[in-house]
Design a protein around this motif. Structure first.
Motif, mmCIF file in Angstrom:
data_model
loop_
_atom_site.group_PDB
_atom_site.id
_atom_site.type_symbol
_atom_site.label_atom_id
_atom_site.label_comp_id
_atom_site.label_asym_id
_atom_site.label_seq_id
_atom_site.Cartn_x
_atom_site.Cartn_y
_atom_site.Cartn_z
ATOM 1 N N GLN A 170 39.506 -30.060 -5.822
ATOM 2 C CA GLN A 170 38.404 -29.994 -5.867
ATOM 3 C C GLN A 170 37.036 -29.544 -6.110
ATOM 4 O O GLN A 170 37.487 -27.917 -6.961
ATOM 5 C CB GLN A 170 38.527 -29.226 -3.820
ATOM 6 C CG GLN A 170 39.154 -30.397 -3.248
ATOM 7 C CD GLN A 170 38.806 -29.518 -1.020
ATOM 8 O OE1 GLN A 170 40.029 -28.354 -0.965
ATOM 9 N NE2 GLN A 170 37.839 -30.221 -0.915
ATOM 10 N N PHE A 171 35.933 -29.981 -6.178
ATOM 11 C CA PHE A 171 35.636 -29.182 -7.430
ATOM 12 C C PHE A 171 34.137 -28.778 -5.750
ATOM 13 O O PHE A 171 34.414 -29.658 -5.542
ATOM 14 C CB PHE A 171 34.888 -30.239 -8.014
ATOM 15 C CG PHE A 171 35.930 -30.213 -9.448
ATOM 16 C CD1 PHE A 171 35.515 -29.398 -10.500
ATOM 17 C CD2 PHE A 171 36.708 -31.314 -8.980
ATOM 18 C CE1 PHE A 171 36.976 -29.851 -11.560
ATOM 19 C CE2 PHE A 171 37.506 -31.653 -10.060
ATOM 20 C CZ PHE A 171 37.237 -30.210 -11.608
ATOM 21 N N THR A 172 33.072 -27.387 -6.658
ATOM 22 C CA THR A 172 31.828 -26.862 -5.562
ATOM 23 C C THR A 172 31.174 -26.441 -6.822
ATOM 24 O O THR A 172 31.530 -26.254 -7.645
ATOM 25 C CB THR A 172 32.624 -26.207 -4.347
ATOM 26 O OG1 THR A 172 30.975 -26.198 -3.694
ATOM 27 C CG2 THR A 172 33.062 -24.936 -4.599
ATOM 28 N N ASP A 173 29.937 -26.825 -6.201
ATOM 29 C CA ASP A 173 28.848 -26.472 -7.464
ATOM 30 C C ASP A 173 28.397 -24.965 -6.655
ATOM 31 O O ASP A 173 28.521 -24.754 -5.379
ATOM 32 C CB ASP A 173 27.751 -27.008 -6.916
ATOM 33 C CG ASP A 173 27.299 -27.068 -5.553
ATOM 34 O OD1 ASP A 173 27.928 -27.692 -4.201
ATOM 35 O OD2 ASP A 173 25.778 -27.485 -5.237
ATOM 36 N N CYS A 174 28.527 -24.142 -7.908
ATOM 37 C CA CYS A 174 28.660 -22.822 -7.477
ATOM 38 C C CYS A 174 27.167 -22.361 -8.661
ATOM 39 O O CYS A 174 26.779 -23.347 -9.773
ATOM 40 C CB CYS A 174 29.425 -21.205 -7.678
ATOM 41 S SG CYS A 174 30.539 -22.063 -6.844
ATOM 42 N N TYR A 175 26.676 -21.132 -8.573
ATOM 43 C CA TYR A 175 25.304 -20.978 -9.117
ATOM 44 C C TYR A 175 24.842 -19.434 -9.992
ATOM 45 O O TYR A 175 25.211 -19.238 -8.847
ATOM 46 C CB TYR A 175 24.154 -21.457 -8.499
ATOM 47 C CG TYR A 175 23.756 -22.973 -8.134
ATOM 48 C CD1 TYR A 175 23.508 -23.578 -8.878
ATOM 49 C CD2 TYR A 175 24.704 -23.080 -6.701
ATOM 50 C CE1 TYR A 175 23.628 -25.238 -8.091
ATOM 51 C CE2 TYR A 175 24.782 -24.125 -6.242
ATOM 52 C CZ TYR A 175 24.138 -25.120 -6.896
ATOM 53 O OH TYR A 175 24.299 -26.616 -6.347
ATOM 54 N N MET A 176 25.059 -19.547 -10.958
ATOM 55 C CA MET A 176 24.662 -18.235 -11.641
ATOM 56 C C MET A 176 23.316 -18.594 -12.130
ATOM 57 O O MET A 176 22.393 -18.242 -13.239
ATOM 58 C CB MET A 176 25.249 -17.588 -12.656
ATOM 59 C CG MET A 176 24.895 -16.443 -13.199
ATOM 60 S SD MET A 176 25.801 -15.240 -14.451
ATOM 61 C CE MET A 176 26.247 -16.591 -15.764
ATOM 62 N N ASN A 177 22.169 -18.874 -11.032
ATOM 63 C CA ASN A 177 20.636 -18.979 -11.305
ATOM 64 C C ASN A 177 19.744 -17.443 -11.134
ATOM 65 O O ASN A 177 19.039 -18.114 -10.349
ATOM 66 C CB ASN A 177 20.231 -20.095 -10.907
ATOM 67 C CG ASN A 177 20.634 -19.979 -9.436
ATOM 68 O OD1 ASN A 177 20.678 -19.433 -9.219
ATOM 69 N ND2 ASN A 177 20.134 -21.212 -8.860
#
Lengths: 442, 391
Positions: free
Chosen positions: A145-152
């Motif tokens: 399973q892939f999910t989107d995470c953010y270092m922004n």
């Protein structure tokens, strides 16, 4: 030695009577104090058991997160893809991510059940087609399973902060469960809820199962979180997670803030009782209140008029804590907080009226680098930043509320204050540990 | 190149290199970034952060400012802080987003300098290169802008040590030990670029010595961070440079001789040979790793091949000092090695058949192994004995 500028630098503090709400300070260059106990997006992401994190960013951004994982002893669950200038110029970001992830997955000793893919400010600005990336990855690796995470961090002042987003994305890997059970999901908190808290006790006394991500040991246990019929969040940064769980998984969301206000605690418990049809003897709350009064009285007698300083990293509801202590005779003199929570407006007004000389200090203002960090008097600090800026070894070492809630949090904090007042701590070592409670190999 | 790391760390970035190089000189350094670079720097790259105040700040760039190309807030905030804190000079460095939006750091610096009267340097970093690149730029700008006058040479033979930052040498006394060792060869140290202030050395003093670096006879480049500055100082003041990091007594003697030669001939010298056929591999920064290899050869007759995992000047690379930055580039070279000397965080990608000797490097593993970083100047012989390298 460098010359100390403290004699010439203007003190950036403001009395609460003159402070603006919710932002008492004008933004400028920012300083980072060496108090590092709060959790970052790596620590929070690691709450999903067995999941693997892959960060795609420039070297300068990778450095902090890769060493966060290393310091918590989790390097084997962490990989990186470095973005270089040629990738920005060539616009081959999607290819870089896809090739990089294939390479990493091929070389990992064991396939993880899930991958948290963290993209960065660069992808946001370049308009990288992340939907395409996720689509390809999901087709190519159906077992993961892939999910989107953010270092922004560039978005930290635009809408949801990276911290709020991360707490929400923690639950994006769950799958819809139709059969909702008599189960309550405590969401978005880094720490397990104190089992002695009224919130926890009332739930289990009424045969509710309580589940939370911080106690999941396997990915299967994590997946079971979706079965809950209710979810509860207790502080502002977790609210978005609760709203998401309600929208995506039908978990009815209750926001029960971990305030130190008796009224708010009562209101929260009454709301809980009403919504979940709990059998709660509300008279018991008077017993709890009396216990709090008793312990606060004893703590005040013990600590006396010792100066107390508090910072916002210790407890999110820092104003309610200041009010509790001031209204019980404690000598709270300084709060270290860069901005106030909107929901603490009434308490702010109360403090303005009843404690007008309470000093509000920023933690990131450039002058905080050079102002004096010592005192001739003994100071009791609550929180790591307060300890650092006050220059005291007598401090309550806690971050993000430590999982405490309600009347029990008051009793617990009072005990921690007595302990901190009695036994000095190794401030320099303790406050520099990243992600308090995450494990540390430094 | 895949540019991936399944498990190993990554080196400190260029922006950290700038901050580290300028840390003790009484200036103010501004990282033009949203957030993250400052905490990375002050947590993992800067061992002096807790005990020694230095004016290193973050601009707090926002999405709106980036989209609108608004440099005004950076300029205004920097000027305001400078007026309050009165730094000796100001350095501005960039990170990925300013690179993408094309921030003109030189122009921004010029405007700040005009308004404050404080020397201001705008350095084009973007967070996509290693600390070597950033520190090199910082030292180079000091050489260009701060070392103005030709000063009469010191009576006794003297050197400037170029390229000293905690990223390569930590804060365990190694730099002081180098100075002592050079003194024992009748070579005085004029300026150390740029660390070592303490009870006996103020920031004022250190800055003054750097500004008067032309008084020294020779420059000693102890890491590749110092090479650009050495070249500028040679061009401006005809000071020759010697490349090599004092490491162990015998190799240090060789360096001392080279310094004496350079002072007479005016010619540069790279003291380090390379050992392309060696089956011992060292991973690290080019000058320090090559110096280690040479010190090892001097002591044992066995050299080592260097895998340079950070930016390096072309002239330092050879068949015995290869550039290899990510796991895919490193692994083939490691597979045939008998002995590997590297930071402990490289261990997971090294073959189990190789004898692994830990050599922690602050620029790679940050503070994790700080207490185990050896003082190679003084303890080199003990270190190689302990690692079984003297067999």
């Amino acid at each position: 030695m460098l010359k100390r500028l403290k004699e010439t630098v203007k003190n950036p503090s403001v009395k609460i009577s003159e402070a603006k709400f919710p932002a008492p300070f004008v933004s400028g260059l920012e300083y980072g104090a060496p108090a590092r106990g709060t959790w970052n997006i790596v620590h929070v992401g690691m709450l999903i058991p067995q999941a693997h994190q892959i960060f795609v960013c420039a070297q300068g951004c990778l450095r902090g997160v890769v060493l966060t994982a290393a310091e918590m002893g989790a390097s084997d669950r962490f990989s990186t893809i470095a973005v270089r200038e040629n990738n920005v110029l060539d616009g081959d970001m999607e290819e870089l991510i896809l090739d990089g992830i294939s390479d990493i997955l091929k070389r990992l000793p064991k396939q993880p059940p899930a991958v948290l893919l963290y993209t960065s400010c660069i992808h946001h600005f370049m308009g990288s087609d992340l939907n395409y990336v996720y689509q390809v990855l999901r087709e190519k690796y159906p077992q993961i399973q892939f999910t989107d995470c953010y270092m922004n961090p560039i978005m930290r002042k635009s809408g949801m902060t990276p911290d709020q987003t991360m707490r929400r994305q923690l639950y994006s890997l769950l799958k819809q469960k139709e059969n909702k059970e008599k189960k309550v999901h405590l969401a978005g908190c880094d720490f397990r809820l104190d089992v002695n808290s009224e919130l926890y006790q009332y739930l289990i006394q009424n045969d509710y199962e309580v589940c939370e991500i911080a106690s999941c040991k396997t990915y299967e246990e994590y997946e079971q979180l979706a079965k809950a019929g209710w979810c509860i969040t207790t502080f502002p940064a977790a609210k978005a997670a609760g709203e998401y769980l309600e929208k995506e998984y039908g978990q009815q969301h209750l926001y029960l803030p971990a305030s130190f206000e008796y009224e708010t605690i009562d209101k929260n418990l009454q709301f809980l009782q009403e919504k979940l049809e709990l059998n709660i003897e509300l008279d018991d709350l008077n017993v709890k209140k009396a216990a709090c009064e008793e312990v606060l009285k004893k703590t005040k007698e013990f600590i006396g008029s010792t100066e107390i300083t508090i910072d916002f990293t210790a407890f999110p509801f820092v104003l309610s804590l200041a009010k509790l202590l001031l209204s019980h005779g404690f000598c709270v003199t300084k709060l270290y907080v860069d901005s106030f929570l909107g929901e603490e407006r009434e308490i702010f007004d109360w403090l303005k009226e009843h404690a007008p000389n309470l000093e509000i200090y920023p933690t990131v203002h450039a002058s905080m680098r050079v102002i004096s960090r010592s005192s001739d008097q003994k100071i009791l600090a609550i929180g790591q930043k307060a300890a650092y800026f006050s220059g005291t070894d007598y401090f309550v070492n806690i971050v993000e509320g430590g999982g405490f809630w309600g009347y029990e949090s008051i009793i617990h904090l009072a005990n921690l204050m007595c302990d901190a007042y009695t036994y000095p701590k190794d401030r320099k070592s303790l406050i520099q540990i990243k992600g308090m409670g995450c494990g540390n190999c430094v | 190149m895949k540019q991936t790391a399944t498990i190993i760390s990554t080196y400190a970035a260029d922006i950290s290199g700038i901050c580290s190089a300028m840390y003790e000189l009484g200036g103010m350094t501004v990282m033009h970034d949203a957030s993250g670079c400052n905490s990375t720097y002050n947590t993992h790259d800067e061992p002096r952060w807790y005990d020694m105040d230095s004016l290193v700040f973050l601009s707090g760039l926002t999405e709106t400012e980036a989209i609108l190309g608004d440099d005004d807030k950076l300029i205004r905030d920097t000027i305001e802080a400078a007026r309050e804190l009165k730094p000796r000079f100001i350095t501005l460095g960039g990170t990925p987003i300013p690179m993408m939006t094309g921030t003109d750091f030189r122009a921004v610096a010029l405007q700040i300098e005009r308004e404050t009267g404080i020397p201001t340097f705008g350095l084009n970093t973007d967070g996509m290169h290693s600390y070597i690149s950033g520190a090199s730029k910082a030292f180079a700008v000091l050489a260009e802008r701060i070392c103005k006058d030709r000063i009469p040479k010191t009576k006794e033979l003297s050197v400037n040590i170029l390229g000293a930052t905690p990223l390569d040498f930590s804060i365990n006394g190694t730099i002081q030990a180098m100075e002592k060792a050079l003194n024992s060869h009748n070579i005085q140290v004029h300026a150390i670029w740029a660390m070592g202030t303490g009870p006996d050395e103020t920031a004022d003093n250190l800055f003054y010595k750097i500004a008067t670096s032309s008084a020294a006879h020779v420059n000693l480049v102890i890491s590749s961070c110092g090479l650009k500055a050495a070249k500028i100082l040679q061009q401006k003041f005809q000071i020759p440079y010697v490349i090599g990091t004092p490491c162990g007594s015998k190799f240090t003697e060789k360096i001392a001789e080279s310094i004496k030669d350079a002072a007479v001939t005016g010619k540069n010298k790279n003291v380090c040979e390379s050992f392309p056929k060696a089956n011992t591999v060292i991973i690290g920064e080019s000058v320090t790793a090559l110096s280690f290899a040479n010190a090892l050869y001097t002591e044992t007759g066995n050299g080592a091949k260097v895998l340079c995992a950070v930016d390096s000047e072309e002239e330092l690379l050879s068949e015995g000092c290869l550039e290899a930055c990510d796991e895919a580039e490193l692994i083939p070279h490691l597979n045939g090695a008998k002995i590997i000397i590297a930071d402990p965080m490289y261990r997971p990608i090294c073959p189990k058949t190789a004898h692994f000797i830990e050599l922690p490097h602050e620029a790679f593993s940050g503070r994790i192994y700080r207490n185990q970083i050896p003082r190679l100047m003084e303890d080199f012989e003990t270190y190689i004995e302990k690692g079984g390298l003297n067999v």
